[in-house]
Design an enzyme around this catalytic site. Sequence first.
Site, PDB file in Angstrom:
ATOM      1  N   HIS A 170      53.143  22.917 -33.852  1.00 17.36           N
ATOM      2  CA  HIS A 170      53.765  21.605 -34.091  1.00 17.36           C
ATOM      3  C   HIS A 170      54.767  21.634 -35.259  1.00 17.36           C
ATOM      4  N   SER A 179      57.919  24.374 -31.386  1.00 16.38           N
ATOM      5  CA  SER A 179      56.735  23.534 -31.461  1.00 16.38           C
ATOM      6  C   SER A 179      55.774  23.941 -30.342  1.00 16.38           C
ATOM      7  N   SER A 212      55.384  16.670 -30.429  1.00 17.25           N
ATOM      8  CA  SER A 212      54.817  16.750 -31.785  1.00 17.25           C
ATOM      9  C   SER A 212      55.827  17.066 -32.890  1.00 17.25           C
ATOM     10  N   ASP A 259      49.430  28.212 -31.709  1.00 14.66           N
ATOM     11  CA  ASP A 259      48.546  27.044 -31.728  1.00 14.66           C
ATOM     12  C   ASP A 259      48.339  26.614 -30.283  1.00 14.66           C
ATOM     13  N   GLU A 304      45.520  29.084 -34.230  1.00 14.70           N
ATOM     14  CA  GLU A 304      45.187  27.897 -35.015  1.00 14.70           C
ATOM     15  C   GLU A 304      44.032  27.069 -34.458  1.00 14.70           C
ATOM     16  N   ASN A 317      40.920  29.274 -36.469  1.00 14.02           N
ATOM     17  CA  ASN A 317      40.196  28.006 -36.269  1.00 14.02           C
ATOM     18  C   ASN A 317      38.788  28.062 -36.852  1.00 14.02           C
ATOM     19  N   LYS A 323      38.922  25.707 -42.045  1.00  9.95           N
ATOM     20  CA  LYS A 323      39.805  25.155 -41.012  1.00  9.95           C
ATOM     21  C   LYS A 323      39.015  24.161 -40.168  1.00  9.95           C
ATOM     22  N   ASP A 353      40.013  20.425 -40.992  1.00 10.11           N
ATOM     23  CA  ASP A 353      41.141  19.961 -40.172  1.00 10.11           C
ATOM     24  C   ASP A 353      40.634  19.199 -38.942  1.00 10.11           C
ATOM     25  N   ASN A 354      39.769  19.857 -38.148  1.00  8.21           N
ATOM     26  CA  ASN A 354      39.318  19.250 -36.893  1.00  8.21           C
ATOM     27  C   ASN A 354      38.530  17.963 -37.173  1.00  8.21           C
ATOM     28  N   CYS A 404      41.316  14.782 -38.083  1.00  9.04           N
ATOM     29  CA  CYS A 404      41.295  13.817 -36.966  1.00  9.04           C
ATOM     30  C   CYS A 404      40.764  12.463 -37.422  1.00  9.04           C
ATOM     31  N   HIS A 460      43.689  19.645 -27.364  1.00 11.94           N
ATOM     32  CA  HIS A 460      44.983  20.344 -27.441  1.00 11.94           C
ATOM     33  C   HIS A 460      45.871  20.154 -26.210  1.00 11.94           C
ATOM     34  N   HIS A 479      47.980  15.594 -38.774  1.00 11.25           N
ATOM     35  CA  HIS A 479      47.117  15.497 -39.958  1.00 11.25           C
ATOM     36  C   HIS A 479      47.947  15.429 -41.244  1.00 11.25           C
ATOM     37  N   SER A 527      44.187  24.674 -43.603  1.00  6.45           N
ATOM     38  CA  SER A 527      44.409  25.419 -42.354  1.00  6.45           C
ATOM     39  C   SER A 527      45.485  26.484 -42.551  1.00  6.45           C
ATOM     40  N   GLN A 534      46.110  30.545 -42.294  1.00 13.45           N
ATOM     41  CA  GLN A 534      47.137  31.177 -41.445  1.00 13.45           C
ATOM     42  C   GLN A 534      47.886  32.266 -42.222  1.00 13.45           C
TER      43      GLN A 534
HETATM   44  P1  NAD Z   1      34.422  21.776 -30.064  1.00 14.22           P
HETATM   45  O1  NAD Z   1      34.122  22.877 -29.122  1.00 14.22           O
HETATM   46  O2  NAD Z   1      33.827  21.770 -31.420  1.00 14.22           O
HETATM   47  O3  NAD Z   1      34.050  20.365 -29.396  1.00 14.22           O
HETATM   48  C1  NAD Z   1      34.305  20.022 -28.069  1.00 14.22           C
HETATM   49  C2  NAD Z   1      33.060  19.314 -27.546  1.00 14.22           C
HETATM   50  O4  NAD Z   1      33.318  18.783 -26.252  1.00 14.22           O
HETATM   51  C3  NAD Z   1      31.881  20.273 -27.409  1.00 14.22           C
HETATM   52  O5  NAD Z   1      30.763  19.789 -28.131  1.00 14.22           O
HETATM   53  C4  NAD Z   1      31.610  20.292 -25.901  1.00 14.22           C
HETATM   54  O6  NAD Z   1      30.231  20.423 -25.606  1.00 14.22           O
HETATM   55  C5  NAD Z   1      32.159  18.955 -25.463  1.00 14.22           C
HETATM   56  N1  NAD Z   1      32.581  18.914 -24.057  1.00 14.22           N
HETATM   57  C6  NAD Z   1      33.146  19.890 -23.312  1.00 14.22           C
HETATM   58  N2  NAD Z   1      33.395  19.462 -22.068  1.00 14.22           N
HETATM   59  C7  NAD Z   1      32.976  18.177 -22.017  1.00 14.22           C
HETATM   60  C8  NAD Z   1      32.980  17.199 -20.994  1.00 14.22           C
HETATM   61  N3  NAD Z   1      33.447  17.466 -19.784  1.00 14.22           N
HETATM   62  N4  NAD Z   1      32.491  15.972 -21.295  1.00 14.22           N
HETATM   63  C9  NAD Z   1      31.991  15.681 -22.518  1.00 14.22           C
HETATM   64  N5  NAD Z   1      31.977  16.586 -23.533  1.00 14.22           N
HETATM   65  C10 NAD Z   1      32.451  17.811 -23.282  1.00 14.22           C
HETATM   66  O7  NAD Z   1      36.014  21.711 -30.169  1.00 14.22           O
HETATM   67  P2  NAD Z   1      36.849  20.909 -31.283  1.00 14.22           P
HETATM   68  O8  NAD Z   1      37.130  21.821 -32.406  1.00 14.22           O
HETATM   69  O9  NAD Z   1      36.188  19.625 -31.516  1.00 14.22           O
HETATM   70  O10 NAD Z   1      38.229  20.719 -30.502  1.00 14.22           O
HETATM   71  C11 NAD Z   1      38.353  19.882 -29.378  1.00 14.22           C
HETATM   72  C12 NAD Z   1      39.797  19.928 -28.869  1.00 14.22           C
HETATM   73  O11 NAD Z   1      40.654  19.372 -29.857  1.00 14.22           O
HETATM   74  C13 NAD Z   1      40.343  21.318 -28.620  1.00 14.22           C
HETATM   75  O12 NAD Z   1      41.240  21.276 -27.564  1.00 14.22           O
HETATM   76  C14 NAD Z   1      41.077  21.638 -29.906  1.00 14.22           C
HETATM   77  O13 NAD Z   1      42.010  22.656 -29.730  1.00 14.22           O
HETATM   78  C15 NAD Z   1      41.677  20.319 -30.229  1.00 14.22           C
HETATM   79  N6  NAD Z   1      42.039  20.018 -31.623  1.00 14.22           N
HETATM   80  C16 NAD Z   1      42.998  19.066 -31.790  1.00 14.22           C
HETATM   81  C17 NAD Z   1      43.360  18.674 -33.056  1.00 14.22           C
HETATM   82  C18 NAD Z   1      44.448  17.673 -33.238  1.00 14.22           C
HETATM   83  O14 NAD Z   1      44.974  17.559 -34.341  1.00 14.22           O
HETATM   84  N7  NAD Z   1      44.811  16.917 -32.222  1.00 14.22           N
HETATM   85  C19 NAD Z   1      42.741  19.233 -34.172  1.00 14.22           C
HETATM   86  C20 NAD Z   1      41.768  20.202 -33.979  1.00 14.22           C
HETATM   87  C21 NAD Z   1      41.420  20.587 -32.690  1.00 14.22           C
HETATM   88  N1  RBV Z   2      47.669  20.091 -36.435  1.00 18.13           N
HETATM   89  N2  RBV Z   2      48.802  20.259 -37.068  1.00 18.13           N
HETATM   90  C1  RBV Z   2      49.102  19.122 -37.654  1.00 18.13           C
HETATM   91  N3  RBV Z   2      50.372  17.854 -39.229  1.00 18.13           N
HETATM   92  O1  RBV Z   2      51.120  19.787 -38.550  1.00 18.13           O
HETATM   93  N4  RBV Z   2      48.187  18.226 -37.383  1.00 18.13           N
HETATM   94  C2  RBV Z   2      47.264  18.831 -36.606  1.00 18.13           C
HETATM   95  C3  RBV Z   2      50.289  18.939 -38.511  1.00 18.13           C
HETATM   96  C4  RBV Z   2      47.031  21.195 -35.710  1.00 18.13           C
HETATM   97  C5  RBV Z   2      45.542  21.334 -35.986  1.00 18.13           C
HETATM   98  O2  RBV Z   2      45.334  22.433 -36.840  1.00 18.13           O
HETATM   99  C6  RBV Z   2      44.917  21.561 -34.622  1.00 18.13           C
HETATM  100  O3  RBV Z   2      44.045  22.649 -34.584  1.00 18.13           O
HETATM  101  C7  RBV Z   2      46.121  21.767 -33.731  1.00 18.13           C
HETATM  102  O4  RBV Z   2      47.143  20.989 -34.335  1.00 18.13           O
HETATM  103  C8  RBV Z   2      45.930  21.331 -32.299  1.00 18.13           C
HETATM  104  O5  RBV Z   2      47.087  21.632 -31.600  1.00 18.13           O
END
Ligand code: NAD
Ligand code: RBV
Length: 539
Positions: free
Chosen positions: A125, A148, A153, A203, A264, A289, A294, A298-299, A303, A409, A462, A470, A474
């Site tokens: 991103h 990206s 993003s 990522d 990531e 990750n 991280k 971050d997660n 979030c 993701h 974030h 994070s 990296q």
């Molecule tokens: P995680 O594995 O810790 O959690 C995912 C959870 O979803 C698990 O507990 C799993 O059992 C559950 N799950 C799987 N399939 C399911 C279903 N069909 N119904 C209900 N629950 C289900 O993973 P995470 O670290 O929490 O990451 C989740 C997603 O978010 C990933 O795709 C990750 O890459 C992404 N992510 C996004 C951001 C962001 O900034 N948007 C940040 C970090 C991670």
């Molecule tokens: N993420 N990056 C940002 N502000 O640049 N925010 C979230 C930023 C990353 C985060 O580390 C996560 O694992 C990943 O985006 C999901 O694509």
Amino acid sequence: MIPAANPAVKDFFHRRVVSFMGSVRVDLSKRKCCKKGKLILYYLLSEDFHFERNIVETLKDSNSKSKVLSIDPSLAYKVADLSLAAWGRKEMKLAENEMPGLMAVRQKYGKDKPLQGLKVMGSLHMTIQTAMLIETLEPLGADVRWASCNIFSTQDHAAAAIAKAGRTAVFAWKGETLEEYWWCTEQALTWPDGSGPDMIVDDGGDATMMVFQGIKVEKDPSLVEKKYDNKEFQIIMERLGASLKTSNDRWTKVAANIRGVSEETTTGVHRLYQMAQDGELPFPAINVNDSVTKSKFDNLYGCRESLADGIKRATDVMVAGKVVVICGYGDVGKGCGQSMRGLGARVLITEIDPICALQAVMEGYEVVTMEDAAKIGDIFITATGCCDVIGREHLEQMKNEAIVCNIGHFDSEIDTNYLETTEGCTRENIKPQVDKWTLKSGRSILLLAEGRLVNLGCATGHPSFVMSNSFTNQCLAQIMLATEQLENKVYTLPKKLDEEVARLHLGRLGAKVTKLTQQQADYLGIPIDGLYKPEYYRY
Ligand code: NAD
Ligand code: RBV
């Protein structure tokens, strides 16, 4: 300065600049700037030099009917609007105070330059925080190119600031089409001399996938002749088909040169372990990750803040009193739950894993199935990394104007394909990244960011402080790839570094850590300066 008054001269000069860009970039990275190079540099730094949004149209291969956008390795950047650079730079300056880990890395490794002479490609991103990461990799010696990892993003002012600085070639803007997205990825993977990177910061694994699929296609060219149901995969295969016409071993050579990738996010890491399990990992990989500093920050805490930011910017909806359904109670789901509950929502969780489901119940959330939740939720958030979590049958049952979004993701969690391909489903765009879909039920839903990550599509991802954790990981991962001979396996960073990353972030928050006495250390059987926890400790 440049003769800007005469458009013909300017146009001529503009084209010359583009054609010389590659060699100039090399000159600049060696800090040897010839006279012609200097002139071009001045031009690059002037406000005059920027590509209009529609330049990608002109990059189409005019000699064929192909939809594939042509690669131009000499192009220095492609961003939405270079005039946003000053704004981006000011926000980067502010981020310095919030990113103590990255600032410490610059200071500690800036002299030794462990990445000197290495080419680093990033697919992550293109935000202000990522701009700070890029400007930490640069003084470590890296020659960087960036795209990206999501079509929505990019923060255009961050991309502009990087483009204007002229050191890193950046290809990213908010609102790319999928064709443009994969063009950007390939542009970032292609250096002006045609070579590929030494290392990748990935990522979600898209850059790794492009190289990986490239190798597969070169082994079996029939793969590009096939038609694929998945629209995005079809686009990738068309790109690789075009690449195959010019070389039948380009990606094989690119992969052979890659020292490794640092990944990531949870979903990208999942892809890497799958490849390793199948014996197909093309180069060493570092799972960033699962550094504690991280995923447990971050997660979770990232979030917790950026989810609400995304929903609010998109809808301005009052969260208090609403029923919010969160699918997945992993690290991300836990942060989302805290966020929505903190705003006064009644939170329901869906889970497949009994351990995570039990955690949710112990926190006081109700654990339900989507079948039960679909009818009663006001806001739905997927956070699983899985596919088909909210299906067509669920969408059709939802209340009128329910809000539906994803923070995982990929956009595989909500069946947006149903909305797009079903007669009787109609779309009304409210504003960028907010669509009101009317379904066959006659009711409507509000879909955010077309089902792509809502915190980065509808807000800015974030905050800097958590991303400093994070991205410090990296940087340490890139240094590990650069300095160690690794096998084609997936590694995690040593726990010692995890503790160091955490320590670097305590001062900014005014925290004082207690130091063990020798007697206490002996009693616990651990060194005064750590490691403080065994490998099996789960935090
Ligand atoms: P995680 O594995 O810790 O959690 C995912 C959870 O979803 C698990 O507990 C799993 O059992 C559950 N799950 C799987 N399939 C399911 C279903 N069909 N119904 C209900 N629950 C289900 O993973 P995470 O670290 O929490 O990451 C989740 C997603 O978010 C990933 O795709 C990750 O890459 C992404 N992510 C996004 C951001 C962001 O900034 N948007 C940040 C970090 C991670
Ligand atoms: N993420 N990056 C940002 N502000 O640049 N925010 C979230 C930023 C990353 C985060 O580390 C996560 O694992 C990943 O985006 C999901 O694509």
